[in-house]
Design a protein around this motif. Structure first.
Motif, PDB file in Angstrom:
ATOM      1  N   GLN A 133      40.270  41.643  31.835  1.00  0.00           N
ATOM      2  CA  GLN A 133      40.446  41.394  33.262  1.00  0.00           C
ATOM      3  C   GLN A 133      40.428  39.899  33.574  1.00  0.00           C
ATOM      4  O   GLN A 133      39.599  39.153  33.074  1.00  0.00           O
TER       5      GLN A 133
ATOM      6  N   VAL B 244      46.384  39.718  39.036  1.00  0.00           N
ATOM      7  CA  VAL B 244      46.130  41.155  38.916  1.00  0.00           C
ATOM      8  C   VAL B 244      46.835  41.903  40.039  1.00  0.00           C
ATOM      9  O   VAL B 244      47.475  42.936  39.813  1.00  0.00           O
TER      10      VAL B 244
ATOM     11  N   TYR C 156      43.705  46.055  33.673  1.00  0.00           N
ATOM     12  CA  TYR C 156      43.313  45.150  34.753  1.00  0.00           C
ATOM     13  C   TYR C 156      41.930  45.472  35.328  1.00  0.00           C
ATOM     14  O   TYR C 156      41.529  44.894  36.327  1.00  0.00           O
TER      15      TYR C 156
END
Length: 470
Positions: A44, A54, A235
């Motif tokens: 992430q 993202v 993500y």
């Protein structure tokens, strides 16, 4: 909170606050997403630039899903069924790949102290993979809901009307430690002409990655768009948050998991959400119930697979029942811990041990070999208890009194009400619906097991020959 809370909601609000899942000043301040399906992953991005990246990536996924959904909406039944069978074949051919990935997830979960209930849901075996493939084959035999005429008529002015089922479009799902859901939702989405976006959580990251690859490859092999199945797992938490806020890109979001996950999604999402799964399930043992039947049903409802949402969590025993000693003894012999009120403890034989119950027990979905047990003096008392503590999933009555059965059916307001059978039957496959996305515990659009039809909406078709409105 300014609104009055029921005993159950007050207990749950206190627990959610204590666990940090809702802030002190209510959900508007933003919940802390701690469930596995909302947890961050190592990939992430961080910081403002990372969050923007993202958001752009998840929006791109959703846009590709919408394009794929338009193609899926045009696919006929034969084409979609070929896709389902291709996925089933691919799962069987690549079982070793799936199980190898799953072994890594299970080992990591065990090392992290994951509960036995969640480990059971996380674990895939050769038999479970075969069952997933068989469910897809069965799904291919079911009627296609798309184009089904809900109702129709010809008006006096000659206009011909039809209301038909059409795909939802883009269906997103957030779930935790349940790799079977990856296959179930993909299969149901395919058959109902939708595209799906999945967030399966860090607990099953390796398994879900392997499954999504297999699903996409199988779709491509029959000429269906691979983007009909996508995941935002890389993500992490921020990807899940973006998915929950992708109003206009995602048509419906379905959370599957425990109370923490479901409430986090409900409180944070701006896309339409269908609540599913949380199952504080009750069985009322009436005074007239047959003892042997009661023992068999309670054992099945509690012990066959305690980690799932249709497992009984609370037993209400009529004070006039003589079946309690046999039922309690059988449950204890099966390893069930009984959380009992004072009247139940007084009625139990000395050989059957239990622990005292509190209000927390009446509100708890254990998902384990634990059962809350209370004594009631009437059907009215049983219904009153259920209304106070139920999540609206499934309730059952064991009785030989037809009038009591009819009253229970009429007065209990849950998605499924069962008479003289195990609560484990609240399941799409068991009810002949094929696989399911989940058990909806709300009332709008869908309620109960969500199968193919529940993944469609409707469209009105109006055909005329030059008519104009006067």
């Amino acid at each position: 909170m300014t609104e009055a809370l029921t005993p159950r909601s007050a207990v749950l609000a206190e627990k959610l606050f204590a666990e940090g899942l809702i802030p002190a000043d209510g959900p508007s301040a933003g919940a802390r997403e701690v469930p596995a399906a909302l947890a961050a992953t190592s990939e992430q991005a961080s910081g403002a630039d990372g969050a923007a990246d993202v958001e752009a990536a998840v929006h791109a996924i959703a846009d590709r899903s919408r394009h794929a959904a338009r193609r899926m909406a045009r696919a006929n039944r034969a084409w979609k069924d070929r896709g389902l069978r291709a996925i089933a074949t691919a799962l069987l051919e690549r079982t070793s790949q799936v199980l190898a990935a799953n072994t890594k997830d299970v080992a990591a979960g065990r090392a992290n102290g994951t509960s036995a209930a969640l480990l059971d849901r996380l674990t895939l075996t050769d038999a479970r993979v075969k069952a997933l493939a068989a469910a897809l084959e069965n799904l291919a035999t079911l009627p296609d809901p798309v184009g089904n005429v809900v109702r129709g008529q010809t008006l006096p002015n000659g206009l011909r009307l039809r209301q038909i089922n059409v795909p939802m479009g883009v269906v997103a799902a957030i779930y935790e430690a349940r790799p079977n859901v990856t296959v179930d939702i993909a299969g149901l989405g395919l058959k109902s002409g939708n595209a799906v976006i999945l967030r399966g959580g860090t607990a099953a990251a390796a398994t879900n990655a392997a499954l999504v690859t297999i699903l996409r490859d199988a779709l491509e092999s029959v000429g269906l768009p691979a983007d009909a199945v996508q995941t935002v797992d890389p993500y992490g938490r921020e990807g899940a948050n973006v998915l929950m806020r992708a109003r206009g890109r995602v048509d419906v979001l379905i959370p599957r998991g425990g109370r923490e996950l479901i409430q986090s999604v409900v409180m944070n999402a701006s896309v339409p959400v269908i609540e599913t799964g949380e199952g504080n399930v009750h069985i009322f043992l009436d005074a007239s119930a047959n003892e042997d039947m009661a023992v068999e049903i309670l054992l099945n409802a509690k012990t066959q697979r305690p980690s799932v949402c249709n497992t009984v969590e609370t037993l209400l025993v009529h004070s006039g029942s003589t079946a309690l000693p046999a039922v309690a003894a059988a449950l204890r012999a099966a390893g069930v811990t009984l959380h009992t009120d004072a009247r139940i403890r007084a009625a139990l034989p000395a050989s059957v041990d239990s622990v005292p119950a509190t209000d927390v027990d009446w509100a708890t979905e254990y998902m384990d070999l634990d059962l809350a047990v209370a004594m009631v003096d009437s059907l009215d008392d049983a219904v009153r208890h259920i209304r106070t503590w139920s999540t609206g999933h499934t309730e059952a009555i064991l009785t030989n009194d037809l009038a009591n059965a009819e009253r229970f059916i009429a007065e209990v307001d849950s998605a499924a009400v069962i008479v003289n059978a195990s609560t484990r039957f609240t399941d799409g496959g068991e009810l002949g619906l094929g696989a399911e996305v989940g058990i909806s515990t709300q009332k709008l659009h869908a309620r109960g097991p969500m199968g193919l039809t529940e993944l469609t909406t409707t469209k009105w078709i109006v055909q005329g020959e030059g008519q104009i409105r006067a």
